[in-house]
Design a protein around this motif. Structure first.
Motif, PDB file in Angstrom:
ATOM      1  N   HIS A 214       5.166   6.997   0.490  1.00  0.00           N
ATOM      2  CA  HIS A 214       4.096   6.633   1.408  1.00  0.00           C
ATOM      3  C   HIS A 214       2.775   7.299   1.023  1.00  0.00           C
ATOM      4  N   VAL A 215       1.699   6.639   1.375  1.00  0.00           N
ATOM      5  CA  VAL A 215       0.354   7.191   1.241  1.00  0.00           C
ATOM      6  C   VAL A 215      -0.357   6.974   2.573  1.00  0.00           C
TER       7      VAL A 215
ATOM      8  N   ASP B 252       3.769   2.756   0.254  1.00  0.00           N
ATOM      9  CA  ASP B 252       3.005   2.423  -0.939  1.00  0.00           C
ATOM     10  C   ASP B 252       3.874   1.741  -1.989  1.00  0.00           C
TER      11      ASP B 252
ATOM     12  N   LYS C 294       5.260  -2.779  -4.937  1.00  0.00           N
ATOM     13  CA  LYS C 294       3.999  -2.079  -4.656  1.00  0.00           C
ATOM     14  C   LYS C 294       3.213  -2.867  -3.630  1.00  0.00           C
ATOM     15  N   ASN C 295       2.877  -2.216  -2.506  1.00  0.00           N
ATOM     16  CA  ASN C 295       2.077  -2.881  -1.484  1.00  0.00           C
ATOM     17  C   ASN C 295       0.637  -3.053  -1.952  1.00  0.00           C
TER      18      ASN C 295
ATOM     19  N   ASP D  97      -7.228  -2.600  -3.041  1.00  0.00           N
ATOM     20  CA  ASP D  97      -6.198  -3.283  -3.826  1.00  0.00           C
ATOM     21  C   ASP D  97      -6.543  -4.752  -4.042  1.00  0.00           C
TER      22      ASP D  97
ATOM     23  N   LYS E 176      -2.041  -4.253   5.281  1.00  0.00           N
ATOM     24  CA  LYS E 176      -1.194  -4.799   4.226  1.00  0.00           C
ATOM     25  C   LYS E 176      -1.549  -6.266   3.989  1.00  0.00           C
TER      26      LYS E 176
ATOM     27  N   SER F 255      -3.766   3.139  -8.352  1.00  0.00           N
ATOM     28  CA  SER F 255      -3.842   3.197  -6.901  1.00  0.00           C
ATOM     29  C   SER F 255      -2.551   3.733  -6.291  1.00  0.00           C
ATOM     30  N   THR F 256      -1.598   4.107  -7.146  1.00  0.00           N
ATOM     31  CA  THR F 256      -0.323   4.623  -6.661  1.00  0.00           C
ATOM     32  C   THR F 256      -0.299   6.124  -6.809  1.00  0.00           C
TER      33      THR F 256
END
Length: 384
Positions: free
Chosen positions: A218-219, A224, A318-319, A325, A353, A382-383
Motif C-alpha cells: 500500500h501507498v 498500490d 498495479k493500480n 498515473d 482508482k 510510481s511504485t
C-alpha cells in the motif's frame, strides 16, 4: 428463482442485479455477460462506471423502498459491489429475490466491532483491539493495545479514510476529536512482514474455492501493487486458505469474499478485515486465471458450478491512481506486456482508482524486485 432455494441455478439470459455502479460492479457485469447473463445495476448517479456496460439500470437511493422494489422486480438474483450500501435495503429485497451475500453478512463486514467479534467467535486470530467511546475508554484502550496504535471508525472507512495513527499520549485528544461518529475501534499495530489476502468463493451447494494468496503493498493507505502468488511458504499459503474457508463457512457465504491478513514477523497470521465482494487485490485473476474472481462471484450467486481457480501464470497487478498515473496512459498502452483495464471514470482525482494493469510471468517464475519493476515499465517509478 425461489428466494429461499439453494438448489436452483439461473439459466442464460437471466438478470443479475448489482447494487452499486462502481468499477467492481462494472467488472462483475462484464463477467456476467461472458456467462450469458444480463446485468441490471442499481446506482445513485447516471454516470457511474458500471452503467456503461450493463443491460439495464435503476437510478435512485439505496434506502428508498420504492426504488428497491422496482429494482428487485427487474432482476432474478441480487448481489452488491461494495460495503457502503444499505443492509436494511438488502433485507427488504430478499423478500422478492435471493440476495447473495446476505444482508446479515454485509452488516458484519460494515462494522469493525461486529467483524472482530464474529472472527473471535469462530477462533480466527486478529490484532489486539478495544472499543472507544470517550476520553476515558480511549486512554484505557491505549494502555491495553499499546503505542503506536490505529484509531478507526467502526463504519464507512476505506482506502485509508476514517483512520488516525496514534504514536503517543499527546495525540489522544486530537485523534478522538478528528474521527466520528463514535464508537471507534483502537487496533494494535502489528509488526508484520507483509500483508496478504485470499479470495474465497462459496456456492449455493456449499462448494468452496480459494484463489492463491496474494501479497499486497500500500501507498498512503491505498493498495498500490499485488504480487500473485504471495512470496510465502507453501505451509503458510495453505493456512491462509484454511482461514479464509473457515470464515466463509462461518458466515454461510454465497458469493466471493476477500480476506486480508497480516503475516507477523514470527510467521503468525492475523486477519485484518473481510470484504464480501470482489476485491482490488484479486484483479490479477482477470488475466492470470481461466475463471477470474468476478466470474467466480457471478457463478456463486447464480448457482453455477465453481471450477478450481488454477492460475496459468504468475502476475503483478498495479493500480492506476489519480492524475499522475493517468498522465502515463499513452506510454502504458504502448508498452509491451502491460495489460490495461480502465474503469470509465470521467475525472482523475488524487487518490482515486482509475484502473489497473496486469503483468504476466510464466507460472512459477515470479521475478525478484528488479524484475517486477522492469516489467512495469513507465509505472515502475510510481511504485514504492
Amino acid at each position: 428463482m425461489n428466494p429461499n432455494s439453494k438448489n436452483d441455478f439461473l439459466p442464460p439470459n437471466s438478470v443479475l442485479g448489482i447494487v452499486g455502479g462502481g468499477q467492481l460492479g462494472r467488472m462483475s457485469a462484464m463477467a456476467a455477460a461472458r456467462l450469458g447473463f444480463r446485468s441490471h445495476i442499481l446506482a445513485q448517479h447516471e454516470d457511474e462506471p458500471g452503467l456503461q456496460v450493463s443491460h439495464g439500470a435503476t437510478i435512485g437511493s439505496f434506502n428508498d423502498p420504492d426504488v428497491l422494489k422496482r429494482f428487485a422486480e427487474a432482476v432474478d438474483v441480487i448481489t452488491f459491489e461494495f460495503e457502503n450500501v444499505s443492509a436494511n435495503g438488502l433485507d427488504l429485497m430478499s423478500d422478492l429475490r435471493p440476495v447473495r451475500p446476505s444482508g446479515a453478512i454485509l452488516r458484519i463486514s460494515q462494522d469493525r466491532e461486529q467483524e472482530k467479534t464474529f472472527l473471535g467467535s469462530i477462533g480466527i486470530p486478529v490484532a489486539p483491539w478495544k472499543i472507544v467511546t470517550d476520553e476515558q475508554s480511549l486512554a484505557e484502550a491505549a494502555e491495553t493495545v499499546g503505542y503506536p496504535f490505529i484509531l478507526k471508525t467502526t463504519r464507512m472507512g476505506y482506502d485509508g479514510k476514517g483512520q488516525f495513527r496514534v504514536h503517543n499520549a499527546e495525540q489522544l485528544d486530537e485523534a478522538l476529536a478528528t474521527l466520528s461518529p463514535k464508537p471507534l475501534v483502537a487496533e494494535g499495530m502489528v509488526d508484520f512482514a507483509m500483508e496478504i489476502s485470499v479470495m474465497v468463493a462459496r456456492g449455493v451447494n456449499g462448494t468452496i474455492r480459494t484463489f492463491p494468496a496474494t501479497e499486497n503493498r500500500h501507498v498512503s493507505g491505498i493498495l498500490d501493487i499485488s504480487l500473485a502468488p504471495a512470496r510465502i511458504s507453501e505451509e503458510m499459503a495453505a493456512e491462509a486458505s484454511r482461514i479464509a474457508c473457515r470464515i466463509a463457512k462461518g458466515l454461510d457465504l454465497i458469493g466471493i469474499l476477500g480476506v486480508e491478513m497480516f503475516v507477523g514477523r514470527k510467521g503468525e497470521l492475523l486477519v485484518n478485515e473481510i470484504a464480501p465482494r470482489p476485491h482490488n487485490s484479486g484483479h490479477w485473476t482477470m488475466d492470470a486465471c481461466p475463471c477470474d474472481q468476478f466470474e467466480m462471484h457471478v457463478r456463486a450467486v447464480t448457482g453455477l458450478p465453481l471450477p478450481e481457480p488454477v492460475p496459468h501464470s504468475d502476475a503483478v497487478m498495479k493500480n492506476l491512481v489519480g492524475p499522475d498515473d493517468m498522465a502515463l496512459w499513452p506510454e502504458i498502452v504502448g508498452t509491451q506486456g502491460l495489460i490495461p483495464h480502465l474503469y470509465g471514470k470521467r475525472e482523475a482525482r488524487p487518490g482515486r482508482k482509475m484502473g489497473h494493469v496486469n503483468v504476466l510471468f510464466p507460472y512459477g517464475s515470479m521475478p525478484g524486485e528488479f524484475g517486477v519493476q522492469a516489467a512495469l515499465g513507465p509505472l515502475a517509478g510510481s511504485t514504492e
